[in-house]
Write an enzyme that holds these catalytic residues in place. Structure first.
Site, PDB file in Angstrom:
ATOM      1  N   GLU A 248       0.841  -1.186   0.073  1.00  0.00           N
ATOM      2  CA  GLU A 248       0.010   0.059   0.129  1.00  0.00           C
ATOM      3  C   GLU A 248       0.918   1.053  -0.089  1.00  0.00           C
ATOM      4  O   GLU A 248       1.533   1.437   0.989  1.00  0.00           O
ATOM      5  CB  GLU A 248      -1.005  -0.129   1.255  1.00  0.00           C
ATOM      6  CG  GLU A 248      -1.782  -1.172   1.393  1.00  0.00           C
ATOM      7  CD  GLU A 248      -2.885  -1.212   0.520  1.00  0.00           C
ATOM      8  OE1 GLU A 248      -3.380  -0.397  -0.264  1.00  0.00           O
ATOM      9  OE2 GLU A 248      -3.576  -2.351   0.709  1.00  0.00           O
ATOM     10  N   CYS A 282      -2.213   9.013   2.715  1.00  0.00           N
ATOM     11  CA  CYS A 282      -1.831   8.406   1.169  1.00  0.00           C
ATOM     12  C   CYS A 282      -2.943   8.701   0.113  1.00  0.00           C
ATOM     13  O   CYS A 282      -2.861   8.861  -0.989  1.00  0.00           O
ATOM     14  CB  CYS A 282      -1.579   6.911   1.345  1.00  0.00           C
ATOM     15  SG  CYS A 282      -2.891   6.121   2.097  1.00  0.00           S
ATOM     16  N   GLU A 383       3.793  13.775  -4.439  1.00  0.00           N
ATOM     17  CA  GLU A 383       3.082  13.628  -3.436  1.00  0.00           C
ATOM     18  C   GLU A 383       3.836  14.424  -2.160  1.00  0.00           C
ATOM     19  O   GLU A 383       4.745  14.363  -2.023  1.00  0.00           O
ATOM     20  CB  GLU A 383       3.210  11.988  -2.680  1.00  0.00           C
ATOM     21  CG  GLU A 383       2.290  11.959  -1.501  1.00  0.00           C
ATOM     22  CD  GLU A 383       2.462  10.259  -1.382  1.00  0.00           C
ATOM     23  OE1 GLU A 383       3.706   9.887  -1.190  1.00  0.00           O
ATOM     24  OE2 GLU A 383       1.367   9.764  -0.751  1.00  0.00           O
TER      25      GLU A 383
HETATM   26  P1  TAP Z   1       8.449   5.076   4.437  1.00  0.00           P
HETATM   27  O1  TAP Z   1       9.835   5.651   4.649  1.00  0.00           O
HETATM   28  O2  TAP Z   1       8.432   4.268   3.305  1.00  0.00           O
HETATM   29  O3  TAP Z   1       8.574   4.080   5.702  1.00  0.00           O
HETATM   30  C1  TAP Z   1       7.402   3.100   6.029  1.00  0.00           C
HETATM   31  C2  TAP Z   1       7.811   1.981   6.799  1.00  0.00           C
HETATM   32  O4  TAP Z   1       8.824   1.335   6.265  1.00  0.00           O
HETATM   33  C3  TAP Z   1       8.502   2.384   8.304  1.00  0.00           C
HETATM   34  O5  TAP Z   1       8.308   1.766   9.381  1.00  0.00           O
HETATM   35  C4  TAP Z   1       9.904   2.536   7.830  1.00  0.00           C
HETATM   36  O6  TAP Z   1      10.998   2.236   9.093  1.00  0.00           O
HETATM   37  C5  TAP Z   1      10.140   1.298   6.927  1.00  0.00           C
HETATM   38  N1  TAP Z   1      11.138   1.347   6.215  1.00  0.00           N
HETATM   39  C6  TAP Z   1      12.021   2.335   5.554  1.00  0.00           C
HETATM   40  N2  TAP Z   1      13.119   1.707   4.982  1.00  0.00           N
HETATM   41  C7  TAP Z   1      12.943   0.641   4.817  1.00  0.00           C
HETATM   42  C8  TAP Z   1      13.744  -0.453   4.177  1.00  0.00           C
HETATM   43  N3  TAP Z   1      14.659  -0.244   3.435  1.00  0.00           N
HETATM   44  N4  TAP Z   1      13.390  -1.721   4.565  1.00  0.00           N
HETATM   45  C9  TAP Z   1      12.289  -2.202   5.185  1.00  0.00           C
HETATM   46  N5  TAP Z   1      11.452  -1.266   6.063  1.00  0.00           N
HETATM   47  C10 TAP Z   1      11.834   0.076   5.520  1.00  0.00           C
HETATM   48  O7  TAP Z   1       7.317   5.783   4.516  1.00  0.00           O
HETATM   49  P2  TAP Z   1       6.940   6.989   5.377  1.00  0.00           P
HETATM   50  O8  TAP Z   1       7.739   8.087   5.216  1.00  0.00           O
HETATM   51  O9  TAP Z   1       7.053   6.313   6.712  1.00  0.00           O
HETATM   52  O10 TAP Z   1       5.400   7.141   5.130  1.00  0.00           O
HETATM   53  C11 TAP Z   1       4.856   8.071   4.041  1.00  0.00           C
HETATM   54  C12 TAP Z   1       4.545   7.150   2.802  1.00  0.00           C
HETATM   55  O11 TAP Z   1       3.681   6.318   2.981  1.00  0.00           O
HETATM   56  C13 TAP Z   1       4.018   8.283   2.051  1.00  0.00           C
HETATM   57  O12 TAP Z   1       4.406   7.936   0.644  1.00  0.00           O
HETATM   58  C14 TAP Z   1       2.508   7.826   1.925  1.00  0.00           C
HETATM   59  O13 TAP Z   1       1.789   8.097   0.836  1.00  0.00           O
HETATM   60  C15 TAP Z   1       2.597   6.190   2.158  1.00  0.00           C
HETATM   61  N6  TAP Z   1       1.419   5.469   2.844  1.00  0.00           N
HETATM   62  C16 TAP Z   1       0.594   4.837   2.074  1.00  0.00           C
HETATM   63  C17 TAP Z   1      -0.474   4.397   2.562  1.00  0.00           C
HETATM   64  C18 TAP Z   1      -1.329   3.369   1.745  1.00  0.00           C
HETATM   65  S1  TAP Z   1      -2.614   2.684   2.601  1.00  0.00           S
HETATM   66  N7  TAP Z   1      -1.284   3.262   0.477  1.00  0.00           N
HETATM   67  C19 TAP Z   1      -0.949   4.602   3.949  1.00  0.00           C
HETATM   68  C20 TAP Z   1       0.084   5.259   4.476  1.00  0.00           C
HETATM   69  C21 TAP Z   1       1.183   5.972   4.169  1.00  0.00           C
HETATM   70  P3  TAP Z   1      11.223   3.768   9.819  1.00  0.00           P
HETATM   71  O14 TAP Z   1      10.871   4.916   9.298  1.00  0.00           O
HETATM   72  O15 TAP Z   1      11.151   3.402  11.438  1.00  0.00           O
HETATM   73  O16 TAP Z   1      12.955   3.691   9.613  1.00  0.00           O
END
Ligand code: TAP
Length: 492
Positions: A248, A282, A383
């Protein structure tokens, strides 16, 4: 409010990290330290996966009735502690308590929902003729790795945990470093209900702990919510392990207002679409396409709404917009505002950090409205993940659809019109996983949630998620003692 410190939740107990590391969790609205939590490493992931694997030995055969009862008990505990969990979530994430309360209640419902789904979506039996039947058995994958972001820590954890546990899997789940508290508290509150090893909560950086989770050969399925770039690498890791993944990811959703819209509702809906969760959502309606003949009126009225939105302390029940999650997110949003101005869009209102006390220690940003933008501008293509709405005029229905679809993402969209034929036409032609007609953000349990294109694949919040967490095994049964094999006649 001081929240307790937590260890990693492994095998039904809070444990210190193997390396003894801890991290401080901050209240993004005040900068205050809310709690210290253990900060895990690869060794802790190893412990968690081992515990999850051991739990599979007995849990996978637990009768459906008992599994369903466990889910209902989790729902009950969440409801009984709803205020407490919502407060923790608000303090940790900076989201208004009105929103976190909705999330908590929705997740209680999600566990109840999957308790019900589990009882009806059971093994199937096909009858082919009088001599043969086939059983289609649903079996758990085993150990599932789940990784979630900081914007909906409780909601997204619940959307993943409920179907995974319903299907009989054990789970190793990692919340984001910024917002681990509500999930850890859920683990504490359900400690007596969920057998040891079924739910393991690991805290630590994605690049360390997340990587260790998704590269472990004992993992049988991966579920991820987060950014598109990280999602791609997760998909590659799943392919290497040859296990299924659900992803997602991000979005840049189009919200279309036609001239015949129920206008007051449409304006409030357009504001909610982008300002809910401070726009860190998102499926935020971040591109607003408005029919040219009502364009000026919509921009003017929306600006009025944006200026009146009550930005406030997240735990104040009157607050409608809280704080962004951290400095990085604040910098990103302000940078996009500068880009929008440089690209020539008209900054109608907002665009600045709110710095007056009591907001000076947080990451508060004004609700921001850009008008006279084009769909090719960076602020309309990428985004922003903040409370920044980009308004673009259109002349015809086809033009609105074309611009809405002209984007890499495909998560959500909406249109506002009193013409139901038009609304359904648009809904059919929009390339997204979700679409609202005269509404936005509504997603009750049972409605599939997920995207297409760069927004990922897989659906949550729907009964199909039970199958997504189950393996199908086909058992063919012959009911006759007579041989039916063609070779039999040659042997005589
Ligand atoms: P990410 O940087 O992708 O982080 C999401 C999760 O993945 C966090 O728990 C993060 O850990 C972990 N992560 C980061 N790098 C990783 C890697 N190399 N290997 C494994 N895990 C890893 O996203 P964010 O900044 O937290 O969230 C914002 C993004 O999420 C936006 O683009 C948003 O659109 C998207 N989002 C999508 C949805 C749906 S339902 N489509 C819902 C919510 C958010 P740490 O941050 O703890 O290091």
């Amino acid at each position: 409010m001081k929240i307790q410190n937590y260890g990693l939740f492994i095998n039904g107990e809070f444990k210190e990290a193997v390396k003894g590391q801890v991290t401080e969790v901050q209240n993004p609205a005040t900068g205050e330290i809310l709690a210290c939590v253990a900060n895990g490493s690869e060794e802790d992931v190893e412990r968690a996966i081992s515990a999850a694997l051991a739990a599979q030995k007995y849990y996978r055969d637990l009768p459906i009735v008992e599994r369903a009862f466990m889910l209902q008990e989790i729902a009950r505990v969440i409801r009984e502690n709803a205020d407490h969990l919502a407060t923790i979530e608000s303090l940790d994430s900076g989201k208004p308590i009105i929103e976190t309360t909705e999330d908590v209640i929705a997740i209680a419902d999600q566990f109840d929902y999957f308790a019900g789904v589990l009882r009806v979506e059971t093994d199937e039996c096909l009858s082919h003729d009088h001599e043969n039947i086939t059983l289609i058995m649903k079996e758990p994958y085993g150990v599932v790795a789940q990784i979630i972001p900081w914007n909906f820590p409780f909601l997204l954890a619940g959307w993943k945990l409920a179907p995974a546990l319903a299907a009989g899997n054990s789970v190793v789940i990692k919340p984001a470093m910024e917002t681990p508290l509500s999930l850890l508290e859920l683990a504490r509150l359900t400690g007596e209900i969920i057998p040891p090893g079924l739910l393991n909560v690991i805290i630590g950086a994605g690049s360390v702990v997340g990587q260790a989770m998704i590269n472990d050969e004992r993992i049988s399925k991966i579920a991820f919510t987060g950014s598109t770039p990280v999602g791609k690498s997760i998909g590659q890791a799943a392919a290497k392990l040859l296990v299924p993944a659900s992803l997602e990811l991000g979005g840049k959703s189009a919200n279309i207002i036609f001239a015949d819209a129920p206008m007051e509702k449409a304006l409030e809906g357009a504001a909610l679409a982008i300002l809910y969760g401070q726009g860190q959502v998102c499926n935020a309606g971040s591109r607003l396409f408005v029919e040219a003949c009502v364009y000026e009126e919509v921009v003017e009225k929306l600006a009025r709404i944006f200026k009146q939105v009550k930005v406030g302390v997240p735990i104040d029940p009157d607050t409608r917009m809280g704080t962004l999650i951290n400095q990085k997110q604040l910098d990103q949003v302000l940078e996009y505002v500068a880009v929008g101005v440089a690209e020539g869009a008209r900054l109608v209102c907002g665009g600045k950090r709110i710095f007056d006390p009591p907001f000076d220690q947080g990451y508060f940003v004004e609700p921001t409205l850009f008008a006279d933008a084009s769909n090719q501008m960076k602020i309309a293509r990428e985004e922003i993940f903040g409370p920044v709405l980009v308004v673009i005029p259109f002349e015809t229905e086809d033009q609105a659809i074309e611009m809405a679809n002209d984007n890499d993402y495909g998560l959500a969209g909406a249109c506002w019109t009193k013409d139901i034929n038009r609304a359904l036409r648009v809904a059919r032609k929009i390339d997204t996983g979700l679409f609202w007609i005269n509404d936005y953000h509504l997603a009750p349990s049972g409605t599939p949630f997920g995207g297409i294109k760069k927004s990922g694949y897989g659906r949550e919040n729907h009964k199909s998620a039970l199958n997504a967490y189950s393996r199908l095994k086909t058992v063919y049964i012959s009911m006759t003692e007579n041989s039916t094999a063609y070779y039999a006649k040659f042997d005589k």
